[in-house]
Design a protein around this motif. Structure first.
Motif, PDB file in Angstrom:
ATOM      1  N   GLY A  28     -13.053   4.946   6.392  1.00 23.35           N
ATOM      2  CA  GLY A  28     -11.886   4.145   6.748  1.00 23.35           C
ATOM      3  C   GLY A  28     -11.067   4.913   7.775  1.00 23.35           C
ATOM      4  O   GLY A  28     -10.518   5.976   7.465  1.00 23.35           O
ATOM      5  N   SER A  35      -8.186   4.513   9.251  1.00 27.06           N
ATOM      6  CA  SER A  35      -6.764   4.788   8.994  1.00 27.06           C
ATOM      7  C   SER A  35      -6.604   5.921   7.986  1.00 27.06           C
ATOM      8  O   SER A  35      -5.709   6.757   8.119  1.00 27.06           O
ATOM      9  CB  SER A  35      -6.043   3.527   8.517  1.00 27.06           C
ATOM     10  N   GLY A  36      -7.470   5.986   6.994  1.00 24.46           N
ATOM     11  CA  GLY A  36      -7.409   7.070   6.022  1.00 24.46           C
ATOM     12  C   GLY A  36      -7.836   8.399   6.621  1.00 24.46           C
ATOM     13  O   GLY A  36      -7.239   9.438   6.338  1.00 24.46           O
ATOM     14  N   THR A  60      -2.202  -1.396   7.726  1.00 27.16           N
ATOM     15  CA  THR A  60      -3.214  -0.602   7.028  1.00 27.16           C
ATOM     16  C   THR A  60      -2.627   0.113   5.815  1.00 27.16           C
ATOM     17  O   THR A  60      -3.301   0.267   4.799  1.00 27.16           O
ATOM     18  CB  THR A  60      -3.880   0.438   7.952  1.00 27.16           C
ATOM     19  N   THR A 114      -3.614  -0.953   2.006  1.00 26.60           N
ATOM     20  CA  THR A 114      -4.328   0.226   1.500  1.00 26.60           C
ATOM     21  C   THR A 114      -5.709   0.386   2.139  1.00 26.60           C
ATOM     22  O   THR A 114      -6.691   0.668   1.470  1.00 26.60           O
ATOM     23  CB  THR A 114      -4.474   0.212  -0.037  1.00 26.60           C
ATOM     24  N   GLY A 115      -5.747   0.220   3.442  1.00 26.88           N
ATOM     25  CA  GLY A 115      -6.994   0.432   4.160  1.00 26.88           C
ATOM     26  C   GLY A 115      -7.049  -0.417   5.415  1.00 26.88           C
ATOM     27  O   GLY A 115      -6.202  -1.274   5.643  1.00 26.88           O
ATOM     28  N   CYS A 116      -8.047  -0.148   6.224  1.00 28.92           N
ATOM     29  CA  CYS A 116      -8.175  -0.839   7.501  1.00 28.92           C
ATOM     30  C   CYS A 116      -9.465  -1.647   7.546  1.00 28.92           C
ATOM     31  O   CYS A 116     -10.201  -1.724   6.565  1.00 28.92           O
ATOM     32  CB  CYS A 116      -8.142   0.186   8.638  1.00 28.92           C
ATOM     33  N   GLY A 133     -12.552   0.533   6.712  1.00 29.46           N
ATOM     34  CA  GLY A 133     -12.647   0.902   5.297  1.00 29.46           C
ATOM     35  C   GLY A 133     -12.986  -0.285   4.419  1.00 29.46           C
ATOM     36  O   GLY A 133     -13.882  -0.224   3.572  1.00 29.46           O
ATOM     37  N   HIS A 134     -12.270  -1.386   4.610  1.00 31.94           N
ATOM     38  CA  HIS A 134     -12.523  -2.580   3.804  1.00 31.94           C
ATOM     39  C   HIS A 134     -13.728  -3.367   4.314  1.00 31.94           C
ATOM     40  O   HIS A 134     -14.592  -3.769   3.538  1.00 31.94           O
ATOM     41  CB  HIS A 134     -11.295  -3.501   3.802  1.00 31.94           C
ATOM     42  N   SER A 188     -11.612  -5.472  -1.224  1.00 32.21           N
ATOM     43  CA  SER A 188     -11.961  -5.447   0.190  1.00 32.21           C
ATOM     44  C   SER A 188     -12.251  -6.845   0.714  1.00 32.21           C
ATOM     45  O   SER A 188     -11.908  -7.172   1.852  1.00 32.21           O
ATOM     46  CB  SER A 188     -13.166  -4.537   0.425  1.00 32.21           C
TER      47      SER A 188
END
Length: 140
Positions: free
Chosen positions: A31, A33-34, A93, A97-99, A102-103, A115
């Motif tokens: 992911g 962004s993470g 994001t 909780t994710g972009c 990631g999802h 997701s």
């Protein structure tokens, strides 16, 4: 099929391979962004693979521009609009909780319901945004 389709299919395959390799070797979801969020954190524990991952994305972009220059284009939007859009994506994001990577790439491949909902929200919001901008006479 034209060359552009093969380039897109190859790019998708490379993204899938990279996500798989990260999961198998480091045990982490790709992911973006993470990866970025933790890389920029002052207390980042696992900075090494994150730096390598980000550098890999930069190198891939440079190679894509060299091999297929027509695949790299300029944004039709002014820089200020792009900056605001980037900030909104960053906010989204964190909120989601994710972009999309990631999802969309990793979460859906693991059959994550969370997701699936996130990706459906991304796609719906993106479609509505494009429709509004086009109706307002914005970028095509």
């Amino acid at each position: 099929m034209t060359t552009d389709y093969w380039i897109a299919a190859g790019g998708g395959a490379v993204i899938g391979l990279a996500a798989t390799l990260l999961w198998v070797t480091v045990g982490r979801v790709a992911g973006i962004s993470g990866v970025w969020g933790e890389l920029l954190s002052p207390a980042a524990r696992d900075r090494g693979w994150r730096v390598a991952f980000v550098l890999g994305m930069v190198v891939a972009g440079v190679v894509a521009a060299a091999v297929a220059p027509s695949s790299v284009t300029r944004s039709p939007a002014p820089l200020g609009v792009v900056a605001i859009a980037g900030l909104l994506v960053g906010f989204g994001t964190r909120l989601g909780t994710g972009c999309t990577s990631g999802h969309g790439v990793c979460g859906l491949s693991r059959f994550s319901r969370r997701s699936l909902v996130a990706v459906m929200t991304f796609m719906l919001t993106g479609g509505i945004t494009v429709a509004i901008v086009r109706m307002a006479g914005g970028w095509s």
